[in-house]
Design a protein around this motif. Structure first.
Motif: not given
Lengths: 238, 248
Positions: B37, B33, B242, B217, B238
């Motif tokens: 995060c 992350g 990433y 996150h 998400r």
């Protein structure tokens, strides 16, 4: 880049992916034209057009090599992940399928000159219908690829059964022509090989449908595809 | 090891919210992350390193062998022997190579004789893949080793007390690619006998070493699953953003 994604942090990576996709769409167009023109050459017994088709195959091969080189470079230098990774893998696989389809179009065209010596118009009709159907499948596949639509991939995947059915019918029809007169055998065998080439092109289009489905969803189309090619069971002895 | 609904606050600021994550035995779990995060915060909860941070509050449940590690009867020193840790920067003690590895077994009274201690030091250095390089210089300072060797010394030190779980907080970020590869190879070997949780900024490293990967996150665990799935077909947008570098 996958069309529904946000831009990559490194813009040049998106450009490389876009270029890869553009090459594949170009390959789709070239192969479509090769199949189309080889069928025109068969219908009009036109060896000159057939020769042009044969010459175009090297362009499809060049694109396949360029796509392979670019894919390896992207995999080595960019380490793509998730749908970017699937994108690169699917393009590379689809390009190999298109390369084979180009070879089959070339093979069809190679036989046009010989077929023109002993045309058998009444038997060539089925081949034309098969050609139209294969081209429809390819066009649907190209559209599905560009628009990233799983529905179209599924439709193409299921649609190959109709091509197989036509091939099966042609096989029987040509067998009948051959049994009617040995003079027909040479032309019928050439037509049979052409039909088989079209049937194989249909199979490769469904492979691209599977590549597209994987590219979009990350899953494989694993269940058995419906098939209708029963020619292995047909005999002239009835 | 298991964690359920873990919340962490630093003062009024919530750093982790409702993190539930199973850590499978004898498997490597990677936490990835962006910076801030919560992945390192979560890692530090697993052996109560956050206890030393003023104003840090942890709620929820974290269990080791079904026992709540935040329970009143838990001896934190014992816990940290069972759940060892390796840090980002190699941090050998200013002692000899031998004493670095022998430190834990000595303070925990794990050995009865010098011969037994020698045995533990040797086997730990063998497991850490360092024995061949240091066996003739065990009395030299740990700090005299190269960065990669120092990190493997720290791993030997962590496993000398025979932990069940080894936590690694970006263990290769200060190492060159060759030293990194040796540590990754070591992680793979160690996973036969130890449960490993690794925080890493390198997604390729997570992909190479981990069986399972969790993506954090903004203090949430967004997605957790087999590493292969996280990197080829993540379910959450998400996560996809990433891992592909398309983080909006």
């Amino acid at each position: 880049m996958p069309r529904h994604s946000s831009p990559h942090t490194v813009a040049s990576f998106d450009q490389e992916l876009k270029f890869l996709d553009e090459m594949l769409v170009r390959q789709f167009d070239l192969v479509y034209d090769m199949i189309h023109d080889s069928m025109t050459a068969v219908s009009h017994f036109d060896p000159q057009l057939a020769q042009e088709v044969i010459q175009r195959d090297s362009k499809v091969d060049d694109l396949d090599r360029a796509i392979e080189d670019s894919s390896i470079k992207i995999l080595a230098l960019r380490s793509p992940m998730a749908d970017d990774l699937r994108w690169v893998i699917a393009i590379q696989k689809a390009s190999s399928e298109l390369e084979r389809m180009g070879d089959f179009s070339k093979n069809i065209s190679k036989r046009v000159g010989t077929l023109a010596l002993h045309p058998l118009p009444e038997a060539a009709g089925g081949l034309r219908v098969m050609g139209i159907m294969v081209l429809e499948q390819l066009e649907r596949m190209r559209q599905g690829w560009i628009e990233e639509k799983t529905e179209l991939a599924m439709a193409v995947w299921a649609g190959d059964e109709a091509v197989d059915t036509l091939y099966d019918g042609m096989f029987r029809e040509l067998l009948t022509h051959m049994m009617e007169s040995p003079k027909n055998i040479s032309s019928c065998i050439h037509l049979l090989f052409m039909a088989k080439n079209l049937e194989r092109i249909g199979d490769h289009i469904t492979n691209i449908a599977e590549d597209l489905y994987y590219r979009i969803t990350g899953d494989k189309l694993t269940s058995d595809r419906p098939k209708a090619d029963k020619t292995c069971l047909v005999s002239s002895q009835g | 090891m298991d964690s359920r609904n873990v919340d962490v606050y630093y003062g009024n600021k919530q750093a982790l919210s409702a993190v539930s994550l199973p850590i499978r035995q004898h498997r490597v779990t990677a936490l990835i992350g962006p910076s801030g995060c919560g992945k390192s915060t979560y890692l530090k909860c697993l052996n109560r390193m956050n206890d030393t941070v003023v104003g840090c509050r942890v709620s929820g449940s974290i269990t080791l062998d079904s026992e709540d590690i935040y329970g009143p009867s838990v001896d934190v020193v014992q816990l940290r022997a069972r759940v060892g840790m390796v840090f980002q920067k190699p941090n050998p003690f200013p002692k000899s190579i031998f004493d670095n590895v022998a430190y834990g077994p000595r303070i925990h009274g794990m050995t009865n004789s010098h011969a037994q201690l020698n045995e533990v030091v040797e086997s730990s250095l063998i497991k850490a893949g360092l024995w061949g390089e240091v066996k003739d210089r065990l009395q030299e300072p740990g700090t005299s080793l190269s960065g990669g060797q120092q990190q493997r010394l720290c791993i030997a030190r962590a496993i000398a007390v025979n932990p069940e779980v080894v936590l690694m907080d970006e263990p290769c970020s200060a190492l060159d690619p060759i030293a990194t590869a040796r540590v990754e190879e070591l992680i793979d070997d160690l996973s036969q006998n130890y449960t490993i949780v690794i925080v890493t900024h390198s997604m390729q490293q997570a992909a190479r070493v981990a069986h399972h990967t969790g993506f954090f996150h903004l203090g949430e665990l967004v997605e957790f699953g087999p590493t292969e799935v996280i990197f080829t077909n993540p379910k959450e947008e998400r996560t996809k953003g990433y891992v592909t570098g398309r983080f909006g």
